[in-house]
Design a protein around this motif. Structure first.
Motif, PDB file in Angstrom:
ATOM      1  N   LEU A 123       0.817  -1.280  -0.020  1.00 47.62           N
ATOM      2  CA  LEU A 123       0.042   0.132  -0.002  1.00 47.62           C
ATOM      3  C   LEU A 123       0.999   1.269  -0.146  1.00 47.62           C
ATOM      4  CD1 LEU A 123      -3.064   1.093   0.213  1.00 47.62           C
ATOM      5  CD2 LEU A 123      -2.586   0.954   2.683  1.00 47.62           C
ATOM      6  N   GLU A 126       2.361   1.784  -3.473  1.00 50.84           N
ATOM      7  CA  GLU A 126       1.511   2.060  -4.291  1.00 50.84           C
ATOM      8  C   GLU A 126       1.227   3.559  -4.020  1.00 50.84           C
ATOM      9  OE1 GLU A 126      -0.351   0.641  -6.952  1.00 50.84           O
ATOM     10  OE2 GLU A 126       1.299  -0.981  -6.960  1.00 50.84           O
ATOM     11  N   ILE A 127       1.075   4.145  -2.919  1.00 53.17           N
ATOM     12  CA  ILE A 127       0.754   5.447  -2.621  1.00 53.17           C
ATOM     13  C   ILE A 127       2.050   6.275  -3.164  1.00 53.17           C
ATOM     14  CG2 ILE A 127       0.551   7.386  -0.580  1.00 53.17           C
ATOM     15  CD1 ILE A 127      -0.992   5.171   0.766  1.00 53.17           C
ATOM     16  N   THR A 130       2.320   6.430  -7.097  1.00 55.29           N
ATOM     17  CA  THR A 130       1.210   7.006  -7.763  1.00 55.29           C
ATOM     18  C   THR A 130       1.227   8.586  -7.547  1.00 55.29           C
ATOM     19  OG1 THR A 130      -0.281   5.136  -7.619  1.00 55.29           O
ATOM     20  CG2 THR A 130      -1.200   7.041  -8.375  1.00 55.29           C
ATOM     21  N   ALA A 131       1.800   9.056  -6.447  1.00 54.91           N
ATOM     22  CA  ALA A 131       2.145  10.408  -5.824  1.00 54.91           C
ATOM     23  C   ALA A 131       3.102  11.109  -6.937  1.00 54.91           C
ATOM     24  CB  ALA A 131       2.228  10.632  -4.549  1.00 54.91           C
ATOM     25  N   GLY A 200      -4.687   2.666  -2.383  1.00 58.48           N
ATOM     26  CA  GLY A 200      -3.403   3.252  -2.568  1.00 58.48           C
ATOM     27  C   GLY A 200      -3.240   4.208  -3.745  1.00 58.48           C
ATOM     28  N   ALA A 203      -5.250   7.345  -3.205  1.00 60.22           N
ATOM     29  CA  ALA A 203      -4.812   8.154  -2.089  1.00 60.22           C
ATOM     30  C   ALA A 203      -3.525   8.887  -2.640  1.00 60.22           C
ATOM     31  CB  ALA A 203      -4.514   7.534  -0.877  1.00 60.22           C
ATOM     32  N   GLY A 204      -2.595   8.001  -3.171  1.00 63.55           N
ATOM     33  CA  GLY A 204      -1.222   8.489  -3.970  1.00 63.55           C
ATOM     34  C   GLY A 204      -1.531   9.690  -5.073  1.00 63.55           C
TER      35      GLY A 204
END
Length: 213
Positions: A123, A126-127, A130-131, A200, A203-204
Motif C-alpha cells: 500500500l 503504491e501511494i 502514484t503520488a 493506494g 490516495a497517492g
C-alpha cells in the motif's frame, strides 16, 4: 466524444499491458521477459495518450482523474463519468483476454504484492509511486515553465509507468491505477487484495497532486 476516447484509450493501454501478462502465462516467461510486460503497460500508455489524449486529456486512470481534479486542472463534475469510461474500456480488454487465452490468464491479471511483501508495504509503495506519477504528469502535461511540456508528455508519462512497473512493480504489484486492478476482479471475482490497489493509487494521486499544487 471525450468519454468514448477515454474508454477506447484505456482499452488500448490495458490491452497491450494485459497481453504481456497473457503471453507470460500461456507461452512462458521466455516468450516475453519481465521488462516486456513493463513495456506493454508503459508504452501502451504512451500510445494511448498519443492516439486519444488530444480528445479526452488521456487520463486512462481513476487516480489521474482524481489528482487532476484536486490540482484544479480537471472539472470535479467530470471525475465520476471518466471513472466509468475507464472501467468500461479496461473491462473490454479483460474480455478480449478471456476470449483469446486460457482461464489462467484472467486469474493472472490480478494484482498482488510480491513474495515476502505484506499488504501495508505494498500500500505504501503504491501511494508513493502514484503520488510521484501525478507530479510527473502535472509538470510535463500542464506546466508551461517546463521546456518539455506538451509534445514530450506522452513519452515521459509512459516512461514513468515503464520504470515504476520494472522497479516498484515486483514488490507492490505494480498497479498505480485502480481500474487496472479492479477490472480483472470484476471478471474473476477474486477480491482479496484489490483494496490495496483502489485505496493506494487514489490516495497517492490525490496526495501527489496536492503536494505539487
Amino acid at each position: 466524444t471525450r468519454l468514448a476516447a477515454e474508454a477506447l484509450g484505456t482499452f488500448l493501454f490495458f490491452f497491450l499491458g494485459f497481453s504481456g501478462i497473457a503471453v507470460v502465462t500461456d507461452l512462458g516467461i521466455d516468450a516475453i521477459q519481465p521488462l516486456g510486460v513493463a513495456a506493454g503497460f508503459g508504452f501502451g500508455l504512451t500510445l494511448a495518450i498519443t492516439a486519444f489524449g488530444h480528445i479526452s486529456g488521456g487520463h486512462f486512470n481513476p487516480a489521474v482523474s482524481a489528482g487532476l481534479a484536486v490540482s484544479g486542472r480537471f472539472p470535479t463534475r467530470d471525475v465520476i463519468p471518466y471513472w466509468v469510461a475507464q472501467l468500461v474500456g479496461g473491462f473490454g480488454a479483460v474480455v478480449v483476454m478471456a476470449i483469446a487465452y486460457s482461464t489462467a490468464v484472467t486469474n493472472a491479471l490480478d494484482t498482488q504484492p510480491g513474495i515476502g511483501i505484506d499488504d501495508w508495504a505494498a500500500l505504501v509503495l503504491e501511494i508513493v509511486a502514484t503520488a510521484l506519477f501525478l507530479m510527473v504528469i502535472l509538470t510535463v502535461a500542464t506546466d508551461p515553465r517546463a521546456a518539455w511540456t506538451g509534445v514530450m508528455a506522452p513519452l515521459l508519462i509512459g516512461l514513468f509507468i515503464f520504470t515504476a512497473a520494472a522497479t516498484v512493480g515486483p514488490a507492490s504489484g505494480g498497479s498505480f491505477n485502480p481500474a487496472r486492478s479492479l477490472d480483472p476482479v470484476l471478471w474473476n471475482q477474486e477480491w482479496g487484495d484489490v483494496w490495496i490497489y483502489i485505496v493506494g493509487p487514489l490516495a497517492g494521486g490525490v496526495l501527489g497532486a496536492a503536494i505539487w499544487t
